[in-house]
Design an enzyme around this catalytic site. Structure first.
Site, mmCIF file in Angstrom:
data_model
loop_
_atom_site.group_PDB
_atom_site.id
_atom_site.type_symbol
_atom_site.label_atom_id
_atom_site.label_comp_id
_atom_site.label_asym_id
_atom_site.label_seq_id
_atom_site.Cartn_x
_atom_site.Cartn_y
_atom_site.Cartn_z
ATOM 1 C CG HIS A 24 80.942 30.614 42.799
ATOM 2 N ND1 HIS A 24 80.260 31.809 42.855
ATOM 3 C CD2 HIS A 24 80.575 29.907 43.894
ATOM 4 C CE1 HIS A 24 79.500 31.823 43.937
ATOM 5 N NE2 HIS A 24 79.673 30.691 44.590
ATOM 6 C CD GLU A 94 81.116 33.458 39.701
ATOM 7 O OE1 GLU A 94 82.190 32.905 39.396
ATOM 8 O OE2 GLU A 94 80.675 33.484 40.860
ATOM 9 N NE ARG A 182 67.036 7.799 34.179
ATOM 10 C CZ ARG A 182 67.344 8.893 33.500
ATOM 11 N NH1 ARG A 182 67.112 10.074 34.045
ATOM 12 N NH2 ARG A 182 67.864 8.824 32.293
ATOM 13 N NE ARG A 236 63.804 7.156 31.157
ATOM 14 C CZ ARG A 236 63.304 8.064 32.013
ATOM 15 N NH1 ARG A 236 63.815 9.292 32.043
ATOM 16 N NH2 ARG A 236 62.330 7.757 32.847
#
Length: 281
Positions: A24, A94, A182, A236
């Site tokens: 990847h 990885e 949310r 928030r």
């Protein structure tokens, strides 16, 4: 494949220096430093490396962009992970396979306590595993804790840079919307959304983000070390959202890597089993 075809016809007997290139990330041994910063957005990679002495991109594939260089004469790398714990876990897997052993998540977050303000840094000491990736590695009551030396280095770096910061617990989720209480599309509210955020606030959790708990869990399972520092973009408690101090987390983590190198030297010099405050930074 590299090598002199005259010495090894058809490549027979020639050693491929990238034989361990990862599927990847497309990095191989020698591409990355021991310590790697992990932002989510690939576009943050140049913003991170702008703070370094030097840097060069060594791999770029899918959401993963990797650069390696030096900061304060300390080798350092950065790899973007994309959004969320599944892709962040791939990055840790990885990178570890090609030699990295220290991981510092850098990014942005939403703060849920009144004492935190937009632009502040939150340094994660441990994380609520409200994501599914880490549970595929280890039982759900296994703690996601940051390495104590990484936390100390991040706090020392934030102090030196003069940034407002908080050290504490983070909640990592799989969903930016429902998972972080949310509203979804057309005002949808997930079951228990209000109760969930209030419970986390009452328990002293500082912020929401989406990768830290998986990174911390994998690091502990594999005997590596990890931490996380995020800049508050969303308050928030007030509903305010503002991109402020975008580079603070990266600067702090980069300086922390240099401090960790000095801390590791002190451990080696003294023969201590691990870094502790008595050794200094």
């Amino acid at each position: 494949m590299s090598g002199d075809a005259g010495d090894a016809p058809d490549g027979a007997g020639a050693e491929d220096p990238r034989e361990d290139e990862q599927y990847h990330l497309e990095v191989a041994s020698g591409d990355v430093a021991d310590s790697v910063l992990l932002p989510g957005d690939p576009e943050r990679v140049p913003k991170v490396t702008d703070e370094w002495d030097d840097a060069a991109v060594v791999a770029e594939h899918r959401e993963y962009r990797t650069a390696t260089g030096t900061y304060d004469d300390t080798p350092i790398s950065v790899t973007s992970t994309g959004i969320g714990s599944p892709s962040a876990a791939i990055a840790v897997e990885e990178l570890a396979r090609v030699g990295a052993d220290t991981f510092l998540r850098v990014g942005s977050c939403g703060a849920i306590q009144e004492e935190t303000d937009i632009g502040d840094l939150i340094i994660t000491s441990g994380a609520v595993r409200q994501e599914g990736t880490s549970s595929e590695y280890v039982r759900e009551d296994y703690p996601a804790v940051a390495d104590h030396a990484v936390v100390a280095a991040l706090a020392a770096a934030a102090e030196e840079l003069g940034y407002d910061y908080h050290v504490g617990l983070t909640a990592s989720t799989d969903s930016f919307y429902a998972g972080q209480s949310r509203e979804g599309f057309e005002g949808f509210r997930a079951r228990g959304a209000t109760e969930d955020i209030e419970e986390l606030k009452a328990a002293g959790v500082l912020n929401f983000e989406m990768e830290a708990s998986a990174i911390l869990t994998l690091a502990n399972v594999y005997g590596l070390r990890a931490g996380a520092v995020c800049t508050v973009y969303a308050d928030r408690t007030t509903g305010e959202f503002r991109v402020e101090g975008e580079r603070r987390a990266a600067r702090t983590a980069s300086l922390a890597v240099a401090k960790l190198a000095a801390m590791d030297e002190r451990v080696d010099e003294t023969g201590a089993d691990a870094w502790h405050a008595g050794l200094g930074i």
